[in-house]
Design an enzyme around this catalytic site. Structure first.
Site, PDB file in Angstrom:
ATOM      1  N   PHE A 139      43.826   2.736  61.135  1.00  0.00           N
ATOM      2  CA  PHE A 139      44.804   3.506  60.358  1.00  0.00           C
ATOM      3  C   PHE A 139      45.938   2.586  59.947  1.00  0.00           C
ATOM      4  CE2 PHE A 139      48.533   6.178  59.713  1.00  0.00           C
ATOM      5  CZ  PHE A 139      48.014   7.102  58.817  1.00  0.00           C
ATOM      6  N   ASP A 224      48.591  -5.233  62.359  1.00  0.00           N
ATOM      7  CA  ASP A 224      49.344  -3.999  62.139  1.00  0.00           C
ATOM      8  C   ASP A 224      49.856  -3.536  63.497  1.00  0.00           C
ATOM      9  OD1 ASP A 224      50.259  -1.426  61.855  1.00  0.00           O
ATOM     10  OD2 ASP A 224      48.643  -0.767  60.528  1.00  0.00           O
ATOM     11  N   LYS A 253      57.529   2.454  63.037  1.00  0.00           N
ATOM     12  CA  LYS A 253      57.677   3.502  64.060  1.00  0.00           C
ATOM     13  C   LYS A 253      58.893   3.329  64.977  1.00  0.00           C
ATOM     14  CE  LYS A 253      53.371   5.917  63.990  1.00  0.00           C
ATOM     15  NZ  LYS A 253      52.214   5.338  63.307  1.00  0.00           N
TER      16      LYS A 253
END
Ligand SMILES: *Cc1c(COP(=O)(O)O)cnc(C)c1O
Length: 408
Positions: A139, A224, A253
């Site tokens: 993702f 990532d 995040k």
């Protein structure tokens, strides 16, 4: 208009229905506790999605918010500002990187990384080296480029032609990677722990093999770390514990503890291909977000805090093992630091959502990662008492779902 009565029901009347929020409405938070509009309290094992890693209403972050908030919020990229320069310095002192680009989200950080990799290959090797290698179940965000690179086809289907030049390989499959990465490859993008895909850690040998293949073929390796970064795994960035250094790292995040900010970190030589005007952003690098992230980075990079993450991770694994002894519900508990996935065994296949709803009902906010995996991502500084109470509540929730006779 401010006294309009709204409730969870209003969501269905006013919001685009791409989310299905819980039946209650959170109203305020402090540390690892959240209260809803009815005054019920929850223990937060979710942190949004691994975002509020220092908990809610952290006093030092509130102080920075007030100080920078009364000074300068936004000035645009026609000017620079001190908070963003300090933040870049901090991140570069902590990592392999010596250049930073700031954005507002993980998807935008990845978008920048992927565009940069394409541009580097174009400049260095010409128009034919554009293939991006990614992994199934990965993702990388929800922009059209990042969903196309992501390894969950359901997120890119039904939106017209997907960008070309993207190859998906099985995660942790060294032979497949060696076969597929070649002269045509411009970049490989990988999560050190697949978060949304089920909390699946990369085998270090797999990451080493990706590094070797990238070096052999002049491709860039992108990590990532949007979910794994900023302390989540017990290291400031997860790559530090793998023995593999990427060429580009993306982070978001937890970076702003809830204030939207993302970053792409890289080396001077690679960064040089983003010349003036080649890429950009309106909000990225704004002084308010940068000041907050600066404080987050200062607090989270403390070795004592990071040791606490690893210790709490062990404590949670022990608690889950005990719960599993009682209910025999998990096939595997995995992850790193405070990013923990508990995969349900065949008896409960597809029922992660039921456990999540039962936990909310007992006063615990938690996450799932696919239909079969319960995901725990509590604050990196969650007090022991909140961990204990949260897991006591979670155990009751498991009992509610499983209904074993003789339990509390
Ligand atoms: C959440 C996430 C993203 C996307 O971040 P947004 O801020 O939602 O755009 C990208 N990559 C990984 C690994 C993530 O967990």
């Amino acid at each position: 208009m401010n006294d309009q009565t709204v409730s969870r029901k209003t969501f269905d009347e006013v919001m685009v229905p791409c989310f299905s929020p819980a039946p209650f409405v959170p109203d305020r938070g402090e540390g690892s506790r959240v209260w809803d509009t009815e005054g019920r309290d929850y223990i937060d094992f979710a942190c949004g999605i691994a975002v509020t890693s220092l908990g809610h209403a952290h006093p030092e972050l509130l102080r920075v918010l007030q100080e920078q908030g009364s000074k300068l919020w936004h000035i645009g990229n026609g000017y620079t500002n001190e908070p963003v320069l300090r933040l870049a310095r901090q991140l570069e002192t902590l990592t392999f990187a010596d250049r930073a680009f700031f954005a507002n989200s993980g998807a935008e950080a990845n978008e920048a990384a992927l565009k940069l990799a394409r541009r580097v290959a174009f400049d260095r090797h010409g128009a034919d080296k554009f293939e991006i290698v990614s992994f199934t179940q990965s993702f990388h965000g929800r922009t059209f480029f990042t969903v196309s690179v992501g390894g969950q086809p359901k997120y890119s289907e039904g939106f017209g032609p997907v960008p070309g030049g993207i190859t998906h390989l099985p995660y942790n499959d060294i032979e497949a990677a060696k076969r597929a990465i070649g002269a045509q490859t411009c970049a490989v993008i990988v999560e050190p722990v697949q978060g949304e895909g089920g909390v699946i850690p990369a085998d270090p040998a797999f990451l080493h093999a990706l590094r070797e293949a990238c070096d052999a073929h002049g491709a860039l390796l992108i990590f990532d770390e949007v979910q794994t970064g900023v302390g989540r795994t017990g290291h400031f960035y997860a790559y530090e514990d793998t023995g593999v250094t990427p060429d580009i790292l993306t982070t978001a995040k937890a970076l702003g503890n809830g204030f939207p900010i993302g970053a792409m970190l890289t080396t001077e030589a690679i960064a040089a291909h983003f010349k003036v005007g080649v890429h950009g952003t309106t909000y990225g690098g704004n002084p308010l977000g940068a000041a907050l992230a600066g404080k987050v980075v200062e607090l989270v990079s403390d070795p004592a805090l990071l040791a606490g993450v690893r210790a709490r991770g062990e404590a949670i694994r022990a608690k889950l093992a005990k719960i599993n002894e009682r209910f025999d519900m998990f096939k595997e508990v995995r992850g790193k630091g405070l990013l923990i996935g508990a995969e349900l065994n065949a008896r409960f296949a597809g029922r992660a959502k039921d456990f999540n709803a039962a936990a909310a009902n007992r006063g615990v906010m938690m996450l799932i990662a696919g239909p079969d995996v319960l995901r725990f991502a509590p604050s990196l500084i969650i007090p022991e008492a909140d961990l204990d109470e949260g897991f006591a509540r979670f155990e009751q929730a498991c009992n509610d779902v499983i209904g074993v006779a003789g339990s509390r």
